[in-house]
Design a protein around this motif. Sequence first.
Motif, PDB file in Angstrom:
ATOM      1  N   CYS A  54       1.970   6.953   8.162  1.00  0.00           N
ATOM      2  CA  CYS A  54       2.800   7.889   7.406  1.00  0.00           C
ATOM      3  C   CYS A  54       2.654   9.322   7.881  1.00  0.00           C
ATOM      4  N   PHE A  55       1.471   9.699   8.354  1.00  0.00           N
ATOM      5  CA  PHE A  55       1.239  11.082   8.713  1.00  0.00           C
ATOM      6  C   PHE A  55       1.727  11.415  10.125  1.00  0.00           C
ATOM      7  N   VAL A  58       4.775  14.240   9.004  1.00  0.00           N
ATOM      8  CA  VAL A  58       4.245  14.832   7.776  1.00  0.00           C
ATOM      9  C   VAL A  58       5.367  15.313   6.857  1.00  0.00           C
ATOM     10  N   GLY A  59       6.424  15.849   7.429  1.00  0.00           N
ATOM     11  CA  GLY A  59       7.547  16.327   6.614  1.00  0.00           C
ATOM     12  C   GLY A  59       8.159  15.208   5.788  1.00  0.00           C
ATOM     13  N   ASN A  60       8.440  14.092   6.449  1.00  0.00           N
ATOM     14  CA  ASN A  60       9.008  12.952   5.725  1.00  0.00           C
ATOM     15  C   ASN A  60       8.011  12.374   4.736  1.00  0.00           C
ATOM     16  N   CYS A  61       6.744  12.383   5.084  1.00  0.00           N
ATOM     17  CA  CYS A  61       5.712  11.878   4.186  1.00  0.00           C
ATOM     18  C   CYS A  61       5.692  12.679   2.891  1.00  0.00           C
ATOM     19  N   CYS A  62       5.773  13.993   2.995  1.00  0.00           N
ATOM     20  CA  CYS A  62       5.771  14.852   1.803  1.00  0.00           C
ATOM     21  C   CYS A  62       7.033  14.639   0.964  1.00  0.00           C
ATOM     22  N   VAL A  63       8.183  14.584   1.618  1.00  0.00           N
ATOM     23  CA  VAL A  63       9.437  14.351   0.895  1.00  0.00           C
ATOM     24  C   VAL A  63       9.398  13.003   0.177  1.00  0.00           C
ATOM     25  N   CYS A  65       6.760  11.281  -0.819  1.00  0.00           N
ATOM     26  CA  CYS A  65       5.810  11.303  -1.944  1.00  0.00           C
ATOM     27  C   CYS A  65       6.395  12.007  -3.160  1.00  0.00           C
ATOM     28  N   LEU A  66       7.126  13.105  -2.946  1.00  0.00           N
ATOM     29  CA  LEU A  66       7.683  13.868  -4.056  1.00  0.00           C
ATOM     30  C   LEU A  66       9.019  13.321  -4.543  1.00  0.00           C
ATOM     31  N   TRP A 138       5.909   3.842  -0.926  1.00  0.00           N
ATOM     32  CA  TRP A 138       6.091   5.065  -0.148  1.00  0.00           C
ATOM     33  C   TRP A 138       5.840   4.828   1.333  1.00  0.00           C
ATOM     34  N   CYS A 142       8.555   5.271   4.368  1.00  0.00           N
ATOM     35  CA  CYS A 142       8.252   6.117   5.529  1.00  0.00           C
ATOM     36  C   CYS A 142       8.382   5.331   6.828  1.00  0.00           C
TER      37      CYS A 142
END
Length: 183
Positions: A54-55, A58-63, A65-66, A138, A142
Amino acid sequence: MYPKAEDGAASSATGFPMSGGGGGYYQAGGAAPAFAVVQAQAPVAAWSTGLFDCFDDVGNCCVTCLFPCITFGQIAEIVDQGSTSCGASAALYTLIIAFTGSGFQSIYSCFYRSKLRAQYSLEETPCPDCCVHFCCEWCALCQEYRELKNRGFEMSIGWHANMERQGRAAATMPPQMHPGMTR
């Protein structure tokens, strides 16, 4: 009823041999027909990234998750080849969470993972699609996002814009010149 073929298999009224169980006639010795139906299966390919990578984005990972509905909507639009929009898929995903609680959206999203796997002949790993989405929703989203991105899709612009971009790229390439006839 139908005339028997020389090899013992029955022929239909059209003259084509009938195969399969239950409908064919065999010679008294029980010999199987001389023909066999072979189905070609597409080779199974590996995912371009792992489930827990997932990392790598990182941008897609954060989106994800939120707001997992955004990532799901982008995936669904590409997998459905533009027949459903990102917004409609994301809204339906959100409504499923709002009215049924967390967990039921994974049933909906696992169908898209199955469609994605079928489109690109991807292996069903590390476990069945519904288990992947139920246990690691999640991470699964991803991974699907990265897979489509690695296959050349710009996820933020949607299906139709991706098709226009591909068409423009093909139109700007010079034509290939093939040599004339040679001996």
